[in-house]
Scaffold this active site. Sequence first.
Site, PDB file in Angstrom:
ATOM      1  CE  LYS A 156      -9.580  16.928  46.429  1.00 23.58           C
ATOM      2  NZ  LYS A 156     -11.074  16.928  46.398  1.00 23.58           N
TER       3      LYS A 156
ATOM      4  CE  LYS B   5      -8.424  20.762  46.673  1.00 26.65           C
ATOM      5  NZ  LYS B   5      -9.759  20.277  46.307  1.00 26.65           N
TER       6      LYS B   5
END
Length: 349
Positions: free
Chosen positions: A221, A274
């Site tokens: 992320k 992400k």
Amino acid sequence: MTPRAESLGNGFRARATPFARGRRLRSTPALRRLTAQTRLSPADLVLPVFVKQGIDEPVPIRSMPGVVQHTTDSLRKAAHEAAEAGIGGLILFGIPSEKDAVGSQADAADGIVNVALQQLSADLGDELVLMADLCLCEYTDHGHCGLVTPARGGVRGQGGELVVDNDPTLDRYAAVAIAQAQAGAHVIAPSGMMDGQVAAIRRALDGAGHTETPILAYAAKYASGFYGPFREAAEGAPRFGDRSTYQMDPPNADEALREVAQDLAEGADAVMVKPALPYLDIVSRVADAVDVPVSAYQVSGEYAMLEAAAANGWVDRQRAVLETLTAIRRAGAGTVLTYWAVEAAHWLR
Ligand code: PBG
């Protein structure tokens, strides 16, 4: 000479007739459908949803047209519609009325997200996979994903003197994971990017008897500018500093593989990358590297960007949305978390 080899030399002929024609398999919709390498189906899609405490009506999110902060009732309705549409699941984010330094509402049994999980699991059973995003940023008054303490011993501070303290945060995550599983979450998805979070959560879940509850780790992320609209939706913008001391630095790619390997070693059952579209190279490398399911999160800024362009008439909305989802699947993600999940599912039917 074989015909194939001959064709390679056809540039020498008076009139070059291509032997290989890529266009043959593109000539009709039926041929294109038959030969499509990547398929998108509703079951691949997961819808992120926001549920807010203390509101009577859903509240539209200005920067995400079509997305709302739900009441528990409107969420139940939306969840039924999502199940009807045949999508794979929901991921829940809660917005409590009261925030404090440790994010108490994240693991309070009567905290908004846990109440919503109870209701949805009672309503829907196993019809949809109910995922719980596990983080503290929506629940803390300072808006960081972990506990904040004064810097000590040479640790550099965010905003000067305060740091997001990794190890004490793990105890909080452990408690939140148990509360979420207890409330009916089918999958726990830790997104805080603290080191050791997967191990801490696995240990806690197992200790509380939730040995069958999988962990989907937000493994790679990035500290991304594309989370901007989400912070309006989840009301979790950091009050000081930013998240770049714990989320990944956008220039780094090899490090994503290391984060993924670490999370798998700690017991993650599936991993996530992400954001999605600006990080398709990472999705692709992770998908090549692992043998567990890979998800990608098409985040709020990706949504907002395309919605804004479509609202101006600059792109064909449906076509562009489906193209992005297909691209994310093509890069190697089996599952896509997207705010368009239900609408895309209807288009795909
Ligand atoms: C944090 C979290 C964020 C998102 C999902 N979980 C925001 C952040 O890290 O600042 C972003 C999702 C989106 O932008 O759609 N727990």
